[in-house]
Design a protein around this motif. Structure first.
Motif, PDB file in Angstrom:
ATOM      1  N   THR A 190      -0.087   8.472  39.750  1.00 34.05           N
ATOM      2  CA  THR A 190       0.849   8.824  38.687  1.00 34.05           C
ATOM      3  C   THR A 190       2.039   9.580  39.255  1.00 34.05           C
ATOM      4  O   THR A 190       3.189   9.347  38.861  1.00 34.05           O
ATOM      5  N   THR A 191       1.764  10.473  40.203  1.00 32.21           N
ATOM      6  CA  THR A 191       2.840  11.214  40.867  1.00 32.21           C
ATOM      7  C   THR A 191       3.817  10.245  41.527  1.00 32.21           C
ATOM      8  O   THR A 191       5.038  10.380  41.386  1.00 32.21           O
ATOM      9  N   LEU A 192       3.293   9.233  42.218  1.00 33.88           N
ATOM     10  CA  LEU A 192       4.145   8.250  42.872  1.00 33.88           C
ATOM     11  C   LEU A 192       4.975   7.486  41.841  1.00 33.88           C
ATOM     12  O   LEU A 192       6.187   7.296  42.011  1.00 33.88           O
ATOM     13  N   LEU A 193       4.332   7.068  40.743  1.00 35.37           N
ATOM     14  CA  LEU A 193       5.072   6.316  39.731  1.00 35.37           C
ATOM     15  C   LEU A 193       6.181   7.162  39.119  1.00 35.37           C
ATOM     16  O   LEU A 193       7.270   6.665  38.831  1.00 35.37           O
TER      17      LEU A 193
ATOM     18  N   PHE B  16       4.109   4.113  29.693  1.00 37.18           N
ATOM     19  CA  PHE B  16       3.045   5.068  30.005  1.00 37.18           C
ATOM     20  C   PHE B  16       1.728   4.647  29.368  1.00 37.18           C
ATOM     21  O   PHE B  16       1.691   3.826  28.461  1.00 37.18           O
ATOM     22  N   GLN B  17       0.652   5.249  29.860  1.00 34.66           N
ATOM     23  CA  GLN B  17      -0.669   4.932  29.332  1.00 34.66           C
ATOM     24  C   GLN B  17      -0.768   5.291  27.848  1.00 34.66           C
ATOM     25  O   GLN B  17      -1.355   4.566  27.061  1.00 34.66           O
ATOM     26  N   ASP B  18      -0.194   6.444  27.513  1.00 36.05           N
ATOM     27  CA  ASP B  18      -0.419   6.991  26.185  1.00 36.05           C
ATOM     28  C   ASP B  18       0.629   6.506  25.193  1.00 36.05           C
ATOM     29  O   ASP B  18       1.615   7.171  24.938  1.00 36.05           O
TER      30      ASP B  18
ATOM     31  N   GLN C  83       0.830  -0.650  22.163  1.00 30.28           N
ATOM     32  CA  GLN C  83       1.235  -0.697  23.570  1.00 30.28           C
ATOM     33  C   GLN C  83       2.222  -1.846  23.787  1.00 30.28           C
ATOM     34  O   GLN C  83       3.150  -1.731  24.582  1.00 30.28           O
ATOM     35  N   ARG C  84       2.064  -2.952  23.033  1.00 30.38           N
ATOM     36  CA  ARG C  84       3.055  -4.039  23.100  1.00 30.38           C
ATOM     37  C   ARG C  84       4.427  -3.560  22.647  1.00 30.38           C
ATOM     38  O   ARG C  84       5.448  -3.987  23.185  1.00 30.38           O
ATOM     39  N   VAL C  85       4.437  -2.711  21.607  1.00 28.76           N
ATOM     40  CA  VAL C  85       5.719  -2.173  21.139  1.00 28.76           C
ATOM     41  C   VAL C  85       6.361  -1.337  22.253  1.00 28.76           C
ATOM     42  O   VAL C  85       7.567  -1.439  22.508  1.00 28.76           O
ATOM     43  N   ALA C  86       5.535  -0.535  22.927  1.00 28.59           N
ATOM     44  CA  ALA C  86       6.071   0.277  24.034  1.00 28.59           C
ATOM     45  C   ALA C  86       6.637  -0.628  25.133  1.00 28.59           C
ATOM     46  O   ALA C  86       7.671  -0.319  25.743  1.00 28.59           O
ATOM     47  N   ILE C  87       5.975  -1.765  25.371  1.00 34.27           N
ATOM     48  CA  ILE C  87       6.471  -2.712  26.380  1.00 34.27           C
ATOM     49  C   ILE C  87       7.768  -3.359  25.881  1.00 34.27           C
ATOM     50  O   ILE C  87       8.731  -3.513  26.640  1.00 34.27           O
ATOM     51  N   ALA C  88       7.807  -3.696  24.587  1.00 38.97           N
ATOM     52  CA  ALA C  88       9.036  -4.276  24.013  1.00 38.97           C
ATOM     53  C   ALA C  88      10.204  -3.305  24.183  1.00 38.97           C
ATOM     54  O   ALA C  88      11.317  -3.700  24.533  1.00 38.97           O
ATOM     55  N   ARG C  89       9.933  -2.028  23.941  1.00 37.24           N
ATOM     56  CA  ARG C  89      10.992  -1.027  24.089  1.00 37.24           C
ATOM     57  C   ARG C  89      11.493  -0.988  25.536  1.00 37.24           C
ATOM     58  O   ARG C  89      12.695  -0.895  25.798  1.00 37.24           O
ATOM     59  N   ALA C  90      10.548  -1.090  26.477  1.00 33.30           N
ATOM     60  CA  ALA C  90      10.940  -1.059  27.889  1.00 33.30           C
ATOM     61  C   ALA C  90      11.774  -2.285  28.252  1.00 33.30           C
ATOM     62  O   ALA C  90      12.783  -2.164  28.957  1.00 33.30           O
ATOM     63  N   ILE C  91      11.384  -3.467  27.773  1.00 33.28           N
ATOM     64  CA  ILE C  91      12.134  -4.665  28.190  1.00 33.28           C
ATOM     65  C   ILE C  91      13.456  -4.793  27.432  1.00 33.28           C
ATOM     66  O   ILE C  91      14.357  -5.482  27.888  1.00 33.28           O
ATOM     67  N   ALA C  92      13.586  -4.081  26.287  1.00 41.35           N
ATOM     68  CA  ALA C  92      14.857  -4.113  25.556  1.00 41.35           C
ATOM     69  C   ALA C  92      15.998  -3.544  26.403  1.00 41.35           C
ATOM     70  O   ALA C  92      17.163  -3.892  26.211  1.00 41.35           O
TER      71      ALA C  92
ATOM     72  N   ASP D 154       2.233   2.789  34.023  1.00 33.70           N
ATOM     73  CA  ASP D 154       1.186   3.695  34.488  1.00 33.70           C
ATOM     74  C   ASP D 154      -0.072   3.506  33.649  1.00 33.70           C
ATOM     75  O   ASP D 154      -0.092   3.882  32.482  1.00 33.70           O
ATOM     76  N   GLU D 155      -1.088   2.913  34.234  1.00 33.33           N
ATOM     77  CA  GLU D 155      -2.341   2.653  33.506  1.00 33.33           C
ATOM     78  C   GLU D 155      -2.060   2.108  32.105  1.00 33.33           C
ATOM     79  O   GLU D 155      -2.575   2.627  31.114  1.00 33.33           O
ATOM     80  N   PRO D 156      -1.261   1.039  32.026  1.00 31.26           N
ATOM     81  CA  PRO D 156      -0.778   0.634  30.701  1.00 31.26           C
ATOM     82  C   PRO D 156      -1.864   0.082  29.792  1.00 31.26           C
ATOM     83  O   PRO D 156      -1.697   0.060  28.584  1.00 31.26           O
ATOM     84  N   PHE D 157      -2.963  -0.391  30.378  1.00 29.10           N
ATOM     85  CA  PHE D 157      -3.981  -1.063  29.565  1.00 29.10           C
ATOM     86  C   PHE D 157      -5.268  -0.246  29.507  1.00 29.10           C
ATOM     87  O   PHE D 157      -6.320  -0.751  29.150  1.00 29.10           O
ATOM     88  N   GLY D 158      -5.173   1.029  29.869  1.00 22.64           N
ATOM     89  CA  GLY D 158      -6.369   1.862  29.994  1.00 22.64           C
ATOM     90  C   GLY D 158      -6.911   2.384  28.683  1.00 22.64           C
ATOM     91  O   GLY D 158      -8.071   2.783  28.615  1.00 22.64           O
ATOM     92  N   SER D 159      -6.079   2.400  27.632  1.00 15.98           N
ATOM     93  CA  SER D 159      -6.506   3.056  26.390  1.00 15.98           C
ATOM     94  C   SER D 159      -6.832   2.079  25.266  1.00 15.98           C
ATOM     95  O   SER D 159      -6.886   2.471  24.115  1.00 15.98           O
ATOM     96  N   VAL D 160      -6.996   0.809  25.603  1.00 13.91           N
ATOM     97  CA  VAL D 160      -7.247  -0.174  24.544  1.00 13.91           C
ATOM     98  C   VAL D 160      -8.570  -0.898  24.811  1.00 13.91           C
ATOM     99  O   VAL D 160      -9.118  -0.828  25.916  1.00 13.91           O
ATOM    100  N   ASP D 161      -9.054  -1.595  23.791  1.00 13.46           N
ATOM    101  CA  ASP D 161     -10.349  -2.284  23.959  1.00 13.46           C
ATOM    102  C   ASP D 161     -10.212  -3.487  24.892  1.00 13.46           C
ATOM    103  O   ASP D 161      -9.102  -3.900  25.251  1.00 13.46           O
ATOM    104  N   ALA D 162     -11.346  -4.063  25.270  1.00 10.16           N
ATOM    105  CA  ALA D 162     -11.363  -5.091  26.309  1.00 10.16           C
ATOM    106  C   ALA D 162     -10.516  -6.307  25.957  1.00 10.16           C
ATOM    107  O   ALA D 162      -9.775  -6.812  26.800  1.00 10.16           O
ATOM    108  N   GLN D 163     -10.608  -6.772  24.698  1.00  7.03           N
ATOM    109  CA  GLN D 163      -9.844  -7.966  24.324  1.00  7.03           C
ATOM    110  C   GLN D 163      -8.342  -7.682  24.396  1.00  7.03           C
ATOM    111  O   GLN D 163      -7.572  -8.479  24.938  1.00  7.03           O
ATOM    112  N   ALA D 164      -7.949  -6.515  23.880  1.00 10.61           N
ATOM    113  CA  ALA D 164      -6.528  -6.147  23.921  1.00 10.61           C
ATOM    114  C   ALA D 164      -6.065  -6.030  25.366  1.00 10.61           C
ATOM    115  O   ALA D 164      -4.927  -6.375  25.706  1.00 10.61           O
TER     116      ALA D 164
END
Ligand code: ADP
Ligand code: ADP
Length: 228
Positions: free
Chosen positions: A47-50, A82-84, A143-152, A161-171
């Motif tokens: 995380t420090t590196l990122l 971010f993860q959160d 988290q998709r919305v956060a990604i949309a904001r980033a690509i906008a 940073d650990e973007p998929f760490g806080s969601v269930d397996a299918q997500a």
């Protein structure tokens, strides 16, 4: 595009008695269009590196550059997820405004902000939820919305940073495939921090392992998958 270059980066938190050296002498180069995952044990400094790559944190030694341009503050060329997602979306703003409003700081006019927000939401498969509020969506959708904001931002470099760490397996599977598709369709450089080596191997062209001080970097980790 320009490569993202990490040159002999060191990071020490605090000073004197309480100094805590996390990174030392870390060098790395990510070429335009590459998808690189950074893995390593908990506390290794991923995380420090990122945060150093994103310009949110100034390393205490060495430098981060895009080509020749030093990265010493957040830049339009670099978007971060971010993860959160809970802490990164504004609950009182509709989804489309969450995606559109950071563009105001870049001087983008309102009509174009909303158009870009809609395009970005469509790119992440959420073209029809712009009028909703973040809390009306599942964790994976937020988290998709956060990604949309980033690509906008239309930045050539996307850091996660650990973007998929806080969601269930299918997500998680869905988000991984989204990351791969965005990389193909938008022709961007993607750097993802994850502690999941399987995810890293699945997603990336190159896995970078970060551990210890002096920081050993195992670049271009080749995994022997054994006999077919
Ligand atoms: P991982 O990246 O493996 O998921 P975390 O980022 O959650 O792990 O945390 C790694 C370690 O860094 C944990 O021990 C956590 O308590 C610690 N940590 C995270 N942020 C800070 C901080 N701001 N100050 C001190 N310690 C921190
Ligand atoms: P990782 O993401 O690999 O788990 P981090 O970069 O989160 O590692 O943390 C690396 C080390 O730096 C940990 O020991 C953590 O406690 C420490 N650390 C992280 N952020 C801070 C901070 N703001 N102040 C002090 N120590 C920190």
């Amino acid at each position: 595009g320009q490569p993202l270059v990490v040159d002999e980066v060191g990071m020490t938190y605090g000073s004197g008695e309480s100094a805590h050296e996390v990174l030392r002498g870390l060098s790395l180069r990510v070429d335009p269009g590459e998808f690189v995952c950074i893995v390593g044990p908990s506390g290794a400094g991923k995380t420090t590196l990122l945060r150093c790559l994103s310009g949110l944190l100034r390393p205490t030694a060495g430098s981060v550059r895009i080509g020749e341009q030093p990265v010493t503050q957040p830049l339009a060329e670099i978007a971060v997820v971010f993860q959160d997602y809970r802490g990164s979306l504004m609950p009182w703003m509709r989804v489309r405004d969450n995606v559109a409003f950071p563009l105001e700081g870049m001087g983008v006019k309102k009509a174009e902000r909303l158009e870009r927000a809609q395009q970005s939401l469509e790119a992440v498969g959420l073209g029809d939820v712009g009028h909703k509020y973040p809390w009306q969506l599942s964790g994976g959708m937020q988290q998709r919305v956060a990604i949309a904001r980033a690509i906008a931002y239309r930045s050539p470099i996307l850091l996660m940073d650990e973007p998929f760490g806080s969601v269930d397996a299918q997500a998680r599977f869905d988000l991984e495939d989204l990351a791969l598709r965005l990389r193909r369709e938008l022709d961007i450089t993607v750097v993802v921090v994850t502690h999941d080596i399987d995810e890293a191997v699945y997603l990336s062209d190159r896995v970078v392992v970060v551990a210890g001080t002096p920081t050993s970097v195992v670049d271009d980790l080749t995994i022997d998958l054994g006999p077919e």
